[in-house]
Scaffold this motif. Sequence first.
Motif, PDB file in Angstrom:
ATOM      1  N   ARG A  97       0.853  -1.193   0.000  1.00  0.00           N
ATOM      2  CA  ARG A  97       0.000   0.000   0.000  1.00  0.00           C
ATOM      3  C   ARG A  97       0.886   1.238   0.000  1.00  0.00           C
ATOM      4  O   ARG A  97       1.947   1.257   0.594  1.00  0.00           O
ATOM      5  CB  ARG A  97      -0.890   0.033   1.249  1.00  0.00           C
ATOM      6  N   SER A  98       0.388   2.285  -0.632  1.00  0.00           N
ATOM      7  CA  SER A  98       1.166   3.529  -0.647  1.00  0.00           C
ATOM      8  C   SER A  98       1.333   4.092   0.756  1.00  0.00           C
ATOM      9  O   SER A  98       2.346   4.712   1.071  1.00  0.00           O
ATOM     10  CB  SER A  98       0.492   4.564  -1.556  1.00  0.00           C
ATOM     11  N   TYR A  99       0.336   3.879   1.634  1.00  0.00           N
ATOM     12  CA  TYR A  99       0.429   4.444   2.976  1.00  0.00           C
ATOM     13  C   TYR A  99       1.400   3.694   3.875  1.00  0.00           C
ATOM     14  O   TYR A  99       1.658   4.120   4.997  1.00  0.00           O
ATOM     15  CB  TYR A  99      -0.954   4.541   3.626  1.00  0.00           C
ATOM     16  N   PHE A 100       1.939   2.567   3.417  1.00  0.00           N
ATOM     17  CA  PHE A 100       2.993   1.895   4.175  1.00  0.00           C
ATOM     18  C   PHE A 100       4.252   2.764   4.246  1.00  0.00           C
ATOM     19  O   PHE A 100       5.080   2.576   5.138  1.00  0.00           O
ATOM     20  CB  PHE A 100       3.365   0.566   3.535  1.00  0.00           C
ATOM     21  N   VAL A 101       4.395   3.680   3.294  1.00  0.00           N
ATOM     22  CA  VAL A 101       5.577   4.543   3.219  1.00  0.00           C
ATOM     23  C   VAL A 101       5.150   5.988   3.398  1.00  0.00           C
ATOM     24  O   VAL A 101       4.200   6.459   2.773  1.00  0.00           O
ATOM     25  CB  VAL A 101       6.317   4.360   1.879  1.00  0.00           C
ATOM     26  N   ASN A 102       5.852   6.700   4.257  1.00  0.00           N
ATOM     27  CA  ASN A 102       5.571   8.096   4.546  1.00  0.00           C
ATOM     28  C   ASN A 102       6.430   8.959   3.626  1.00  0.00           C
ATOM     29  O   ASN A 102       7.602   9.181   3.902  1.00  0.00           O
ATOM     30  CB  ASN A 102       5.887   8.373   6.020  1.00  0.00           C
ATOM     31  N   ARG A 103       5.853   9.457   2.563  1.00  0.00           N
ATOM     32  CA  ARG A 103       6.646  10.149   1.543  1.00  0.00           C
ATOM     33  C   ARG A 103       6.580  11.669   1.636  1.00  0.00           C
ATOM     34  O   ARG A 103       7.427  12.350   1.081  1.00  0.00           O
ATOM     35  CB  ARG A 103       6.183   9.713   0.151  1.00  0.00           C
ATOM     36  N   MET A 104       5.566  12.200   2.307  1.00  0.00           N
ATOM     37  CA  MET A 104       5.395  13.650   2.302  1.00  0.00           C
ATOM     38  C   MET A 104       5.911  14.329   3.569  1.00  0.00           C
ATOM     39  O   MET A 104       6.478  15.419   3.515  1.00  0.00           O
ATOM     40  CB  MET A 104       3.901  13.988   2.122  1.00  0.00           C
ATOM     41  N   TYR A 105       5.681  13.711   4.716  1.00  0.00           N
ATOM     42  CA  TYR A 105       6.018  14.355   5.989  1.00  0.00           C
ATOM     43  C   TYR A 105       7.016  13.492   6.748  1.00  0.00           C
ATOM     44  O   TYR A 105       6.630  12.619   7.521  1.00  0.00           O
ATOM     45  CB  TYR A 105       4.749  14.592   6.803  1.00  0.00           C
ATOM     46  N   LEU A 127       5.204   3.124   9.934  1.00  0.00           N
ATOM     47  CA  LEU A 127       5.074   2.598  11.290  1.00  0.00           C
ATOM     48  C   LEU A 127       6.360   2.712  12.105  1.00  0.00           C
ATOM     49  O   LEU A 127       6.375   2.336  13.282  1.00  0.00           O
ATOM     50  CB  LEU A 127       4.625   1.134  11.254  1.00  0.00           C
ATOM     51  N   VAL A 128       7.431   3.198  11.510  1.00  0.00           N
ATOM     52  CA  VAL A 128       8.678   3.392  12.257  1.00  0.00           C
ATOM     53  C   VAL A 128       8.602   4.722  12.981  1.00  0.00           C
ATOM     54  O   VAL A 128       8.527   5.783  12.360  1.00  0.00           O
ATOM     55  CB  VAL A 128       9.906   3.339  11.326  1.00  0.00           C
ATOM     56  N   VAL A 129       8.628   4.669  14.309  1.00  0.00           N
ATOM     57  CA  VAL A 129       8.474   5.879  15.117  1.00  0.00           C
ATOM     58  C   VAL A 129       9.651   6.111  16.052  1.00  0.00           C
ATOM     59  O   VAL A 129       9.669   7.103  16.786  1.00  0.00           O
ATOM     60  CB  VAL A 129       7.173   5.821  15.951  1.00  0.00           C
ATOM     61  N   ALA A 130      10.640   5.202  16.030  1.00  0.00           N
ATOM     62  CA  ALA A 130      11.734   5.294  17.006  1.00  0.00           C
ATOM     63  C   ALA A 130      13.085   5.141  16.320  1.00  0.00           C
ATOM     64  O   ALA A 130      13.201   4.519  15.258  1.00  0.00           O
ATOM     65  CB  ALA A 130      11.580   4.230  18.088  1.00  0.00           C
ATOM     66  N   CYS A 131      14.108   5.705  16.938  1.00  0.00           N
ATOM     67  CA  CYS A 131      15.492   5.497  16.520  1.00  0.00           C
ATOM     68  C   CYS A 131      16.097   4.438  17.430  1.00  0.00           C
ATOM     69  O   CYS A 131      16.179   4.632  18.650  1.00  0.00           O
ATOM     70  CB  CYS A 131      16.280   6.799  16.626  1.00  0.00           C
ATOM     71  N   GLY A 221       5.228  -8.487   6.565  1.00  0.00           N
ATOM     72  CA  GLY A 221       5.123  -8.074   7.954  1.00  0.00           C
ATOM     73  C   GLY A 221       4.270  -6.830   8.122  1.00  0.00           C
ATOM     74  O   GLY A 221       3.452  -6.741   9.047  1.00  0.00           O
ATOM     75  N   LEU A 222       4.434  -5.864   7.215  1.00  0.00           N
ATOM     76  CA  LEU A 222       3.628  -4.646   7.298  1.00  0.00           C
ATOM     77  C   LEU A 222       2.156  -4.940   7.050  1.00  0.00           C
ATOM     78  O   LEU A 222       1.273  -4.381   7.715  1.00  0.00           O
ATOM     79  CB  LEU A 222       4.138  -3.606   6.300  1.00  0.00           C
ATOM     80  N   ARG A 223       1.868  -5.824   6.115  1.00  0.00           N
ATOM     81  CA  ARG A 223       0.470  -6.194   5.847  1.00  0.00           C
ATOM     82  C   ARG A 223      -0.177  -6.802   7.087  1.00  0.00           C
ATOM     83  O   ARG A 223      -1.308  -6.484   7.449  1.00  0.00           O
ATOM     84  CB  ARG A 223       0.394  -7.183   4.684  1.00  0.00           C
ATOM     85  N   VAL A 224       0.550  -7.714   7.739  1.00  0.00           N
ATOM     86  CA  VAL A 224       0.003  -8.387   8.917  1.00  0.00           C
ATOM     87  C   VAL A 224      -0.225  -7.390  10.049  1.00  0.00           C
ATOM     88  O   VAL A 224      -1.275  -7.381  10.699  1.00  0.00           O
ATOM     89  CB  VAL A 224       0.928  -9.531   9.365  1.00  0.00           C
ATOM     90  N   VAL A 225       0.752  -6.521  10.306  1.00  0.00           N
ATOM     91  CA  VAL A 225       0.602  -5.552  11.387  1.00  0.00           C
ATOM     92  C   VAL A 225      -0.571  -4.614  11.113  1.00  0.00           C
ATOM     93  O   VAL A 225      -1.394  -4.343  12.002  1.00  0.00           O
ATOM     94  CB  VAL A 225       1.897  -4.749  11.595  1.00  0.00           C
ATOM     95  N   TYR A 226      -0.676  -4.120   9.880  1.00  0.00           N
ATOM     96  CA  TYR A 226      -1.788  -3.231   9.561  1.00  0.00           C
ATOM     97  C   TYR A 226      -3.121  -3.965   9.635  1.00  0.00           C
ATOM     98  O   TYR A 226      -4.131  -3.404  10.095  1.00  0.00           O
ATOM     99  CB  TYR A 226      -1.604  -2.623   8.167  1.00  0.00           C
ATOM    100  N   ARG A 255       1.776   4.612  16.325  1.00  0.00           N
ATOM    101  CA  ARG A 255       1.966   3.973  17.625  1.00  0.00           C
ATOM    102  C   ARG A 255       0.715   3.186  18.022  1.00  0.00           C
ATOM    103  O   ARG A 255       0.808   2.104  18.618  1.00  0.00           O
ATOM    104  CB  ARG A 255       2.304   5.018  18.688  1.00  0.00           C
ATOM    105  N   TYR A 256      -0.434   3.706  17.678  1.00  0.00           N
ATOM    106  CA  TYR A 256      -1.697   3.018  17.949  1.00  0.00           C
ATOM    107  C   TYR A 256      -1.781   1.697  17.191  1.00  0.00           C
ATOM    108  O   TYR A 256      -2.172   0.669  17.748  1.00  0.00           O
ATOM    109  CB  TYR A 256      -2.859   3.937  17.557  1.00  0.00           C
ATOM    110  N   VAL A 257      -1.436   1.724  15.906  1.00  0.00           N
ATOM    111  CA  VAL A 257      -1.508   0.504  15.099  1.00  0.00           C
ATOM    112  C   VAL A 257      -0.575  -0.564  15.656  1.00  0.00           C
ATOM    113  O   VAL A 257      -0.950  -1.735  15.807  1.00  0.00           O
ATOM    114  CB  VAL A 257      -1.176   0.807  13.621  1.00  0.00           C
ATOM    115  N   LEU A 258       0.659  -0.180  15.979  1.00  0.00           N
ATOM    116  CA  LEU A 258       1.600  -1.138  16.552  1.00  0.00           C
ATOM    117  C   LEU A 258       1.100  -1.691  17.882  1.00  0.00           C
ATOM    118  O   LEU A 258       1.155  -2.900  18.128  1.00  0.00           O
ATOM    119  CB  LEU A 258       2.967  -0.478  16.746  1.00  0.00           C
TER     120      LEU A 258
END
Length: 333
Positions: A97-105, A127-131, A221-226, A255-258
């Motif tokens: 899905r295009s929304y799997f990747v954050n391209r604008m912000y 879905l990556v929110v941490a370093c 993995g992204l499909r399953v998590v979403y 963070r909610y989805v995860l």
Amino acid sequence: MSVESVSDSFPIHDGIRPYESGQGYVLRMAAENRLLGLHQIKAMLGKSRFAVLDGDDAPALGQLFGADESDLRFALGRLLTGDGNGDYKFAGGPIGRSYFVNRMYPRTCPECVHEHGQCDLSWDVSLVVACERHMVLLTDRCRHCGRQLSWNRSALNVCGCGNWIEATPNIGIPRDLEIHFAHWVRSCVARRIGVTEKPVRSADSPLPLMTLIRPLSLDGGLRVVYALGTAATYDKEKGNATINCRPRAAMAKARYVLASAADLAEKIVRLERVEFRITRPTAVIGLLAESMSAQDSPQDRSLAYSILYEVLKQKSVSSWRGTFPQLSQMSLF
């Protein structure tokens, strides 16, 4: 100005670095060549400032800045829009899905940018929110102007308002799940470039969700998590990791989805009764059905089939209840 008219005027050339974000590379090179920023490069390519760069722009960008075209295609990915049947690619492979990747912000770790002078490709995953290096939440807003970060800025470490991008104070620390998930995404990218990624700390997370997705491809993995995060709502007794309502802000939503997917995995492992109130069954079933058609990942197919079977065998997919969902293909269960 056209690409042809300026291609000889950029004195500083460099290749794209391992793990570097494609748009981050272009912004880095624009800054090193004293250009106004990514929006100036977009204008040279005949694009709106609101457009995103993708793999189709790799030949022109390689001419401007000297990067290998295939490396740029890998980092920029591919995003087609129009009829909804996009052939999406990210980090050298398909992405569902295009929304799997954050391209604008974009999100960033100011400490990483300061130390390494680049934006990480894995930060482009929504879905990556941490370093995982610095164990902090990524920054997605400017602490000075309060606006979301944009690629349309003059340098990697400068907001569009002109102030330095700094970590936002008092936003809390990332959960273990978010750190391990960030490492998993980076490891998936590393496998695609033929590198064995060394974890910052032990990658053998006991967290059930991570055990579930670790063998899968990045897309699977992204499909399953979403799918799990979209479908699952839980009883009133919720753990501290669960956010009580679906937020709108991108970081909070990720963070909610995860957290939602992780809570469900933990309940399954504890052999507790689980309940899915599926308000959008088409989206959930579609994510799983597409994973079942994966040609190069039997792990993706097996897990998606097991979950989808449990959904469809119920009399009504709008209320899926099962004491022990049969995800028997995975050692987790």
